[in-house]
Design an enzyme around this catalytic site. Structure first.
Site, PDB file in Angstrom:
ATOM      1  N   ASP A  10       0.861  -1.174   0.000  1.00 31.75           N
ATOM      2  CA  ASP A  10       0.000   0.000   0.000  1.00 31.75           C
ATOM      3  C   ASP A  10       0.911   1.242   0.000  1.00 31.75           C
ATOM      4  O   ASP A  10       2.097   1.151   0.323  1.00 31.75           O
ATOM      5  CB  ASP A  10      -0.877  -0.021   1.263  1.00 31.75           C
ATOM      6  N   ASP A  12      -0.393   5.106   0.687  1.00 29.72           N
ATOM      7  CA  ASP A  12      -0.773   6.148   1.650  1.00 29.72           C
ATOM      8  C   ASP A  12      -0.859   5.581   3.061  1.00 29.72           C
ATOM      9  O   ASP A  12      -1.636   4.669   3.336  1.00 29.72           O
ATOM     10  CB  ASP A  12      -2.103   6.779   1.244  1.00 29.72           C
ATOM     11  N   LYS A  55     -11.987  10.940  -5.273  1.00 29.63           N
ATOM     12  CA  LYS A  55     -13.289  11.330  -5.856  1.00 29.63           C
ATOM     13  C   LYS A  55     -14.427  10.768  -5.001  1.00 29.63           C
ATOM     14  O   LYS A  55     -15.412  11.455  -4.731  1.00 29.63           O
ATOM     15  CB  LYS A  55     -13.391  10.803  -7.302  1.00 29.63           C
ATOM     16  N   ARG A  57     -14.249  10.115  -1.884  1.00 26.56           N
ATOM     17  CA  ARG A  57     -14.241  10.839  -0.596  1.00 26.56           C
ATOM     18  C   ARG A  57     -14.981  12.171  -0.725  1.00 26.56           C
ATOM     19  O   ARG A  57     -15.716  12.571   0.182  1.00 26.56           O
ATOM     20  CB  ARG A  57     -12.795  11.044  -0.138  1.00 26.56           C
ATOM     21  N   LYS A  86      -6.808  18.801  -7.211  1.00 23.26           N
ATOM     22  CA  LYS A  86      -6.218  18.269  -5.975  1.00 23.26           C
ATOM     23  C   LYS A  86      -4.941  17.481  -6.268  1.00 23.26           C
ATOM     24  O   LYS A  86      -3.935  17.603  -5.550  1.00 23.26           O
ATOM     25  CB  LYS A  86      -7.253  17.399  -5.241  1.00 23.26           C
ATOM     26  N   THR A 123      -2.611   0.237  -4.530  1.00 23.73           N
ATOM     27  CA  THR A 123      -3.123   1.409  -3.821  1.00 23.73           C
ATOM     28  C   THR A 123      -4.383   1.952  -4.471  1.00 23.73           C
ATOM     29  O   THR A 123      -4.636   1.719  -5.650  1.00 23.73           O
ATOM     30  CB  THR A 123      -2.044   2.523  -3.803  1.00 23.73           C
ATOM     31  N   THR A 124      -5.141   2.720  -3.700  1.00 25.19           N
ATOM     32  CA  THR A 124      -6.325   3.373  -4.276  1.00 25.19           C
ATOM     33  C   THR A 124      -5.982   4.747  -4.842  1.00 25.19           C
ATOM     34  O   THR A 124      -6.800   5.344  -5.531  1.00 25.19           O
ATOM     35  CB  THR A 124      -7.430   3.574  -3.217  1.00 25.19           C
ATOM     36  N   ASN A 129       0.395  10.083  -8.370  1.00 28.42           N
ATOM     37  CA  ASN A 129       0.820  10.382  -7.001  1.00 28.42           C
ATOM     38  C   ASN A 129       1.893   9.410  -6.518  1.00 28.42           C
ATOM     39  O   ASN A 129       2.775   9.776  -5.743  1.00 28.42           O
ATOM     40  CB  ASN A 129      -0.374  10.311  -6.040  1.00 28.42           C
TER      41      ASN A 129
END
Ligand code: XBP
Ligand code: MG
Length: 244
Positions: A10, A12, A55, A57, A86, A123-124, A129
């Site tokens: 993962d 984050d 998105k 969130r 963002k 990861t999501t 990023n």
């Protein structure tokens, strides 16, 4: 007995503490830029983290905290635009070097690679990023350390759905028994366990109280004394065995 081959990470909260001082700040910058008076403070963000994916969130926030905000056919495009801004702000924060990898992470990645393990990201977050985080911490070469960066919208359902882990293992040609997942959150371990993976947890400020009953190991960080990556490909793990 099955040989351990792949380590699935993962991003984050696991590779770096990105949420409070990274993603959250970038969301707020995008909101301000769009003329919105929304402010996600660190406490509110704890609740918003219940939903993975930027998105998703934002939509959760609208439904729960902005019931008067008009939801219509234009909302999806509006959220997508906001989220693109963002991502731009988040990458700028990373470029300033303000978000380091968590203690021990770079060493873990280097030692695992030297020992011959295959690495992947699951990861999501948005692929850009992940690239930006690796580039601005370890350097541009770090992306090449990974067989695969499985990220974001490449699967239909984000964590806690197991999809991103299943996708990563399918692309690597590996089974769950050949891999271990590294996670930091309850949504994360639900995804990894749902994909049949043994999971090692490193907690952080937002996830310390999460339910990690299913974890093989729970650590404060990868920098714990004695947590050097010690086993080598060819090592076998029992169904309950500790691989590292
Ligand atoms: C990470 C997330 C992501 C990031 C934001 O969860 O939930 O949504 O907060 O990323 P995990 P994007 O660590 O379980 O993968 O805004 O790029 O979606
Ligand atoms: Mg995480």
């Amino acid at each position: 007995m099955v040989e351990l081959v792949g380590l699935l990470f993962d991003v984050d909260g696991t590779l770096a503490d990105t949420e409070r001082d990274g993603h959250r700040v970038a969301f707020n910058q995008a909101f301000a830029e769009a003329g919105l008076d929304w402010n996600w403070d660190a406490d509110l963000y704890q609740d918003l983290l219940a939903v993975t994916g930027g998105k998703e969130r934002i939509r959760y926030y609208l439904n729960k905290y902005r019931p008067d905000f008009p939801i219509n056919t234009a909302t999806a495009d509006f959220i997508t635009g906001l989220h693109q801004a963002k991502t731009r702000h988040y990458e700028a924060l990373l470029a300033k070097g303000e978000i380091p990898l968590r203690p021990g992470v770079e060493r873990l990645l280097r030692e695992a690679r030297e020992a011959g393990y295959r690495l992947a990201v699951a990861t999501t977050t948005t692929p850009a990023n992940v690239t930006a985080l690796l580039k601005n911490t370890v350097g541009t070469e770090a992306e090449q350390w990974f067989d695969l960066i499985a990220a974001g919208d490449v699967v239909p359902a984000k964590k806690p759905a197991p999809d991103i882990y299943l996708y990563a293992m399918e692309k690597m040609g590996l089974t769950p028994a050949q891999c271990i997942a590294f996670e930091d959150s309850e949504n994360g371990i639900r995804a990894s366990k749902g994909a049949g993976l043994k999971t090692i947890i490193t907690v952080n400020g937002y996830t310390r109280e999460h339910d990690f009953d299913d974890a093989e190991l729970i650590l404060d960080s990868s920098a714990r004394r004695g947590s050097h990556f010690m086993c080598c490909p060819g090592t076998t793990t029992s169904s309950t065995g500790r691989a590292i």
